[in-house]
Scaffold this motif. Sequence first.
Motif, PDB file in Angstrom:
ATOM      1  N   ILE A 287       0.850  -1.209   0.000  1.00 22.74           N
ATOM      2  CA  ILE A 287       0.000   0.000   0.000  1.00 22.74           C
ATOM      3  C   ILE A 287       0.875   1.245   0.000  1.00 22.74           C
ATOM      4  N   GLY A 288       1.910   1.248   0.832  1.00 20.31           N
ATOM      5  CA  GLY A 288       2.763   2.428   0.953  1.00 20.31           C
ATOM      6  C   GLY A 288       3.576   2.724  -0.291  1.00 20.31           C
ATOM      7  N   GLU A 289       3.926   1.687  -1.047  1.00 22.39           N
ATOM      8  CA  GLU A 289       4.787   1.884  -2.212  1.00 22.39           C
ATOM      9  C   GLU A 289       4.033   1.957  -3.527  1.00 22.39           C
ATOM     10  N   THR A 290       2.735   1.717  -3.527  1.00 13.79           N
ATOM     11  CA  THR A 290       1.922   1.797  -4.740  1.00 13.79           C
ATOM     12  C   THR A 290       1.102   3.081  -4.666  1.00 13.79           C
ATOM     13  N   ASP A 291       1.432   4.046  -5.523  1.00 10.27           N
ATOM     14  CA  ASP A 291       0.812   5.378  -5.451  1.00 10.27           C
ATOM     15  C   ASP A 291      -0.706   5.303  -5.445  1.00 10.27           C
ATOM     16  N   THR A 292      -1.290   4.540  -6.337  1.00 14.64           N
ATOM     17  CA  THR A 292      -2.750   4.464  -6.420  1.00 14.64           C
ATOM     18  C   THR A 292      -3.340   3.921  -5.126  1.00 14.64           C
ATOM     19  N   LEU A 293      -2.776   2.830  -4.619  1.00 16.25           N
ATOM     20  CA  LEU A 293      -3.291   2.237  -3.375  1.00 16.25           C
ATOM     21  C   LEU A 293      -3.101   3.187  -2.194  1.00 16.25           C
ATOM     22  N   TYR A 294      -1.953   3.850  -2.150  1.00 17.13           N
ATOM     23  CA  TYR A 294      -1.686   4.757  -1.041  1.00 17.13           C
ATOM     24  C   TYR A 294      -2.643   5.947  -1.078  1.00 17.13           C
TER      25      TYR A 294
ATOM     26  N   HIS B 254      -6.273  15.568  14.231  1.00 13.31           N
ATOM     27  CA  HIS B 254      -6.688  16.135  15.514  1.00 13.31           C
ATOM     28  C   HIS B 254      -8.101  16.665  15.341  1.00 13.31           C
ATOM     29  N   VAL B 255      -9.019  16.025  16.032  1.00 14.29           N
ATOM     30  CA  VAL B 255     -10.416  16.456  16.007  1.00 14.29           C
ATOM     31  C   VAL B 255     -10.753  16.949  17.409  1.00 14.29           C
ATOM     32  N   THR B 256     -11.970  17.387  17.596  1.00 12.00           N
ATOM     33  CA  THR B 256     -12.378  17.898  18.887  1.00 12.00           C
ATOM     34  C   THR B 256     -12.037  16.897  19.990  1.00 12.00           C
ATOM     35  N   ARG B 257     -11.144  17.292  20.881  1.00 11.73           N
ATOM     36  CA  ARG B 257     -10.737  16.541  22.071  1.00 11.73           C
ATOM     37  C   ARG B 257     -10.148  15.153  21.796  1.00 11.73           C
ATOM     38  N   ALA B 258      -9.636  14.901  20.625  1.00 16.24           N
ATOM     39  CA  ALA B 258      -9.046  13.579  20.351  1.00 16.24           C
ATOM     40  C   ALA B 258      -8.043  13.666  19.207  1.00 16.24           C
ATOM     41  N   THR B 259      -7.144  12.709  19.196  1.00 14.13           N
ATOM     42  CA  THR B 259      -6.218  12.549  18.077  1.00 14.13           C
ATOM     43  C   THR B 259      -6.445  11.160  17.519  1.00 14.13           C
ATOM     44  N   ILE B 260      -6.662  11.094  16.221  1.00 14.78           N
ATOM     45  CA  ILE B 260      -6.904   9.814  15.560  1.00 14.78           C
ATOM     46  C   ILE B 260      -5.646   9.450  14.785  1.00 14.78           C
ATOM     47  N   ASP B 261      -5.077   8.304  15.118  1.00 13.98           N
ATOM     48  CA  ASP B 261      -3.868   7.839  14.433  1.00 13.98           C
ATOM     49  C   ASP B 261      -4.278   7.101  13.169  1.00 13.98           C
ATOM     50  N   LEU B 262      -4.110   7.755  12.045  1.00 12.77           N
ATOM     51  CA  LEU B 262      -4.453   7.173  10.755  1.00 12.77           C
ATOM     52  C   LEU B 262      -3.199   6.904   9.922  1.00 12.77           C
ATOM     53  N   THR B 263      -2.090   6.661  10.637  1.00 17.54           N
ATOM     54  CA  THR B 263      -0.880   6.286   9.924  1.00 17.54           C
ATOM     55  C   THR B 263      -1.092   4.879   9.369  1.00 17.54           C
ATOM     56  N   LEU B 264      -0.386   4.591   8.309  1.00 21.99           N
ATOM     57  CA  LEU B 264      -0.522   3.285   7.669  1.00 21.99           C
ATOM     58  C   LEU B 264      -0.115   2.165   8.628  1.00 21.99           C
ATOM     59  N   SER B 265       0.923   2.399   9.416  1.00 20.46           N
ATOM     60  CA  SER B 265       1.360   1.362  10.364  1.00 20.46           C
ATOM     61  C   SER B 265       0.286   1.102  11.423  1.00 20.46           C
ATOM     62  N   ALA B 266      -0.398   2.136  11.885  1.00 21.09           N
ATOM     63  CA  ALA B 266      -1.479   1.962  12.863  1.00 21.09           C
ATOM     64  C   ALA B 266      -2.665   1.234  12.231  1.00 21.09           C
ATOM     65  N   ALA B 267      -2.960   1.555  10.973  1.00 20.97           N
ATOM     66  CA  ALA B 267      -4.072   0.897  10.281  1.00 20.97           C
ATOM     67  C   ALA B 267      -3.778  -0.588  10.073  1.00 20.97           C
ATOM     68  N   VAL B 268      -2.546  -0.899   9.690  1.00 27.25           N
ATOM     69  CA  VAL B 268      -2.180  -2.306   9.495  1.00 27.25           C
ATOM     70  C   VAL B 268      -2.174  -3.040  10.839  1.00 27.25           C
ATOM     71  N   ALA B 269      -1.734  -2.397  11.895  1.00 27.84           N
ATOM     72  CA  ALA B 269      -1.764  -3.011  13.232  1.00 27.84           C
ATOM     73  C   ALA B 269      -3.210  -3.304  13.644  1.00 27.84           C
ATOM     74  N   ALA B 270      -4.115  -2.376  13.373  1.00 31.84           N
ATOM     75  CA  ALA B 270      -5.535  -2.596  13.695  1.00 31.84           C
ATOM     76  C   ALA B 270      -6.104  -3.716  12.833  1.00 31.84           C
ATOM     77  N   LEU B 271      -5.735  -3.720  11.554  1.00 28.17           N
ATOM     78  CA  LEU B 271      -6.174  -4.785  10.654  1.00 28.17           C
ATOM     79  C   LEU B 271      -5.667  -6.132  11.143  1.00 28.17           C
ATOM     80  N   LYS B 272      -4.419  -6.156  11.549  1.00 26.52           N
ATOM     81  CA  LYS B 272      -3.805  -7.383  12.056  1.00 26.52           C
ATOM     82  C   LYS B 272      -4.555  -7.877  13.288  1.00 26.52           C
TER      83      LYS B 272
END
Length: 192
Positions: A93-100, A158-176
């Motif tokens: 995902i990180g290395e394929t421009d379209t997927l990223y 950063h949204v109201t009163r929270a920070t959402i980690d939408l890094t690719l590594s965090a997304a893959v960790a959640a997927l895992k």
Amino acid sequence: MGTEEVRTAVLQEATAQADALVEAALSRASRILENEKQALQANADTQLMEYRSKRQRETVTKSAALRIELRNAVLQRKQELLEELYRSVERTIGETDTLYRQYLARAVSAIGDDTLSLIECREDDTAVLRELVSRRPDAGTIIIESTLSPSERGFRAHVTRATIDLTLSAAVAALKEETTIEVAQTLFAQGI
């Protein structure tokens, strides 16, 4: 009867008694010898059975230990394969421009209607993220900062009163976390 005859008779009687005593002693010695031989054979049989039993227990124990070791090695290899699979997903995902770009678009839409104030990303992603957030109603108030390292793909919102980690590594960790059991069952259904 003469002395010679008495002497011969006594000698014959003594010889007969001696022969009887020798025969009785030989018979008794033969029985003792046979009993000792049987006792030794029984002892040898017992020791042989104990030795065989001990060897069988050792064999069973070693076999069980080897099966456990093999199972652990197979499980370790399966775990390594799963780790490589998730690293491969992240890398692809990180290395394929379209997927990223698709990932970034989905991540921005995942924020939903929360008021977005700040996006932290890597410098290479600022233009794409600016374009993606320009469609949001709060687009004019969103600050985009390139504070993440070049190797950290994705962003933090950063949204109201929270920070959402939408890094690719965090997304893959959640997927895992969500899919490891299902993926493992699909890939390794046959077991060992």
